[in-house]
Write an enzyme that holds these catalytic residues in place. Structure first.
Site, PDB file in Angstrom:
ATOM      1  CE  LYS A  94      53.426  39.054  43.186  1.00 46.55           C
ATOM      2  NZ  LYS A  94      52.099  39.549  43.181  1.00 46.55           N
ATOM      3  CB  SER A 137      45.184  44.019  44.524  1.00 46.85           C
ATOM      4  OG  SER A 137      43.865  43.653  44.208  1.00 46.85           O
ATOM      5  NE  ARG A 146      45.646  47.821  36.628  1.00 47.45           N
ATOM      6  CZ  ARG A 146      45.694  46.677  37.289  1.00 47.45           C
ATOM      7  NH1 ARG A 146      44.643  46.242  37.921  1.00 47.45           N
ATOM      8  NH2 ARG A 146      46.800  45.964  37.334  1.00 47.45           N
ATOM      9  CG  HIS A 185      39.103  43.128  41.611  1.00 49.53           C
ATOM     10  ND1 HIS A 185      39.858  43.324  42.752  1.00 49.53           N
ATOM     11  CD2 HIS A 185      39.984  42.841  40.629  1.00 49.53           C
ATOM     12  CE1 HIS A 185      41.133  43.121  42.468  1.00 49.53           C
ATOM     13  NE2 HIS A 185      41.242  42.849  41.188  1.00 49.53           N
TER      14      HIS A 185
END
Lengths: 160, 160, 160, 160, 160, 160
Positions: B42, B129, B91, B18
């Site tokens: 979540k 993450s 990504r 990030h």
């Protein structure tokens, strides 16, 4: 020099696809340690003990394969059992992206551990534990996809 | 004309990946607003406040970057802060499909907002993450992947 | 500070998709240099001069856009015109893999050049120069996909 | 039992990525035969002899590696050299699809040959022979991507 | 011979994309049974009854379409309603991998059932029920994406 | 109402995979027209006439299938033979992206033509004409992949 490989997974439950990968792995490792991981997130269908037991049943008679549960990082587990190779099967594209991530991460954590990817038997290439669980849950016939002992365990699980 | 960009995410927690994206973004926006989204589904590992605080620590000293939490639609947030550009890192392939969906949806909701995708530094391209959380949870060393302050926060979290 | 972007391609020929990308690019660069690359491998349908001319026709009236042919490395071209940003559109997954490769290579060759990816208008997302050439060659109607001047040029080409 | 692997490719020319794969392969084969394939379709930049020579230069000093040209089917070549494993590197998704096809076809042709996929070093993951040829052709610096001898050969080729 | 197709899904809720697929399906089946599946894992937003009701509203006036809930395996459901074809829409790549898996599994379970994939209208190709739920939850305007009745139901749901 | 489908391709040469698709198509069209396209770019191995003849041999005895060469746009061909459905097989991901492009383009050119994708038999899912040509060219056994008549034609071709 004896080569040891680890084949990690959650095996919830072990399928014919996993069995195929184990057989293929034995072509280039001398000893294979199947590492049954604790589920981190979601609740597995089978307990860690059950998953280990089913795997042991399935690979019985194969002296070069050992089944054991593991907690913690894969790289630490591999180091502990003296493995230099991680075995992974690849099924699909989305799969592979995640596998790539894991391979790079593990290499970063311990650069003596090499990840190798194997191609499953074509007729098993679409198989997954979650698909098997889903079919079994809905009462479908999974005898083509798992060992008879696993089929029995699935039936017992969903009969409850 | 001053160009404002938003860089939205859940940053649970902020990683070196990030940070890299923030630095790259500053090459073509004059001001960057990092928008920390509430997790919808979540449960996050860090609270919204903690995630904002860690980000502020990480970007401290960069006067052109502002960190703020946001609720609701990204397009509304972008409009509020005067942004014309959304920054996203890509990504992997599966990633990108989802990103495409979001970009088209956001354009439909407000066609003045353009999504631009940046390529992370190669050595951070595999980072996420969730991978960092997983490694930290299992006791692995994440000092290559996150700011020292984030590493400390992860340790504190998992020591509990 | 004035931001200059380059938008490289072979534009054989320029399509409505390219026009859309040019318009979107102008939202975050002050000046855009459209760089028409010589074909390295296969023989293009239009000569370098024709491709430049068609592009000039298409962007006429847009003072912030300049069209020019280039030979050699993209990074050298970008440096020469003072660009700090390369603009690329993404259409599909296979596309994106190649784009990733190029972006990393270019960064390695000159790390001051950032590649940004834009999402085309949805209704143009399936368009490509090669598809347009193919349809025109077979006598199909391409008026939805290219500028009238390009349509004329395609007809002239295939009437020969 | 001695394990022999083959690493097939066109190596036009060999890159740092190939060198990395060779080193990784030696972790689980006892002997590696690098098989330089004749190009079937397009004209290669380097002749078969040149490609073999450059590879020999690059792996000189590595007694467990042998370089040889081959014609015909990979499975026949593998059988001839006593190999039970084919080594392939994977870079990208589109790549992988083709690799899957080849692996299944080769297994169909000779089921004693197992294909294993290795992950290249991250910093080489974007590299390909064709990209190197392209950059060299345009006069770019490829010294990060190939052995000095290969760099010299590329310069000589494009100076002509 | 009358051809019957099934179009299975969770339809939580039905979107303009689903409506488009239903219309396209009617071009090559004589009768279409829309099968609303119970959610196995996660809690749906709308109950099974609500989802069936919304679908019935949306396809009202189309005599060749029938809407019904189903439990258990898709192949059993298809057999029961006399269907020989399963209709699926494809949106994206990651999507498609999963679809492939399901198609092979269903064929294994009952080889008289053929899965066919349709391409949605381009302007709906990025749409999904989960995206619609997310936008509606955050107070965004979803009138372009769903039938007015569904929009009303979403508002009622999130007003609670 | 009689439903006519077209199954277009270059069939250079027809494989067991194509035969499988033809059989599957007959489950939901009443008549199937296999359209053998002229190669636009690269030189095919078999002439248009040879490819049509091999297909006719392969589908002989199937009264609902017709084989014919076609030039020009697929949509014009489909209109001419009264087809409302285009049949395509999907093998892989990169494949699918191209197929998507074609499907959208064809819909744009004639919106009465629907493209449907079928999943090949698993054991043929890795097969392609180019792979078959390559194996045959190198002297490999292709009897599992093509009709005996096609095998004979390949041998004759490469014996020259």
């Amino acid at each position: 020099m004896s080569r040891v490989g680890v084949y990690p997974g959650s095996f919830d439950p072990v399928t014919r696809g996993h069995e195929d990968l184990i057989r293929r792995s034995l072509r280039f490792v001398d000893r294979l340690v199947v590492g049954v991981a604790e589920h981190s997130g979601k609740q597995p269908l089978f307990t860690l003990e059950e998953r280990v037991e089913l795997l042991k049943t399935v690979v019985a008679g194969e002296p070069r394969v050992e089944v054991t549960a593991f907690r913690g990082l894969l790289v630490d587990f591999a180091r502990r059992v003296g493995a230099s190779v991680v075995i992974r099967g690849v099924r699909a594209v989305s799969d592979f992206e995640y596998e790539f991530q894991m391979a790079f991460m593990n290499r970063q954590l311990w650069d003596q551990l090499e990840t190798v990817f194997l191609v499953p038997a074509l007729e098993l290439a679409f198989l997954s534990s979650s698909l098997v669980r889903e079919v079994a849950r809905l009462g479908g016939d999974v005898s083509d996809f798992v060992h008879p002992e696993v089929e029995r365990a699935l039936k017992a699980k969903f009969a409850k």
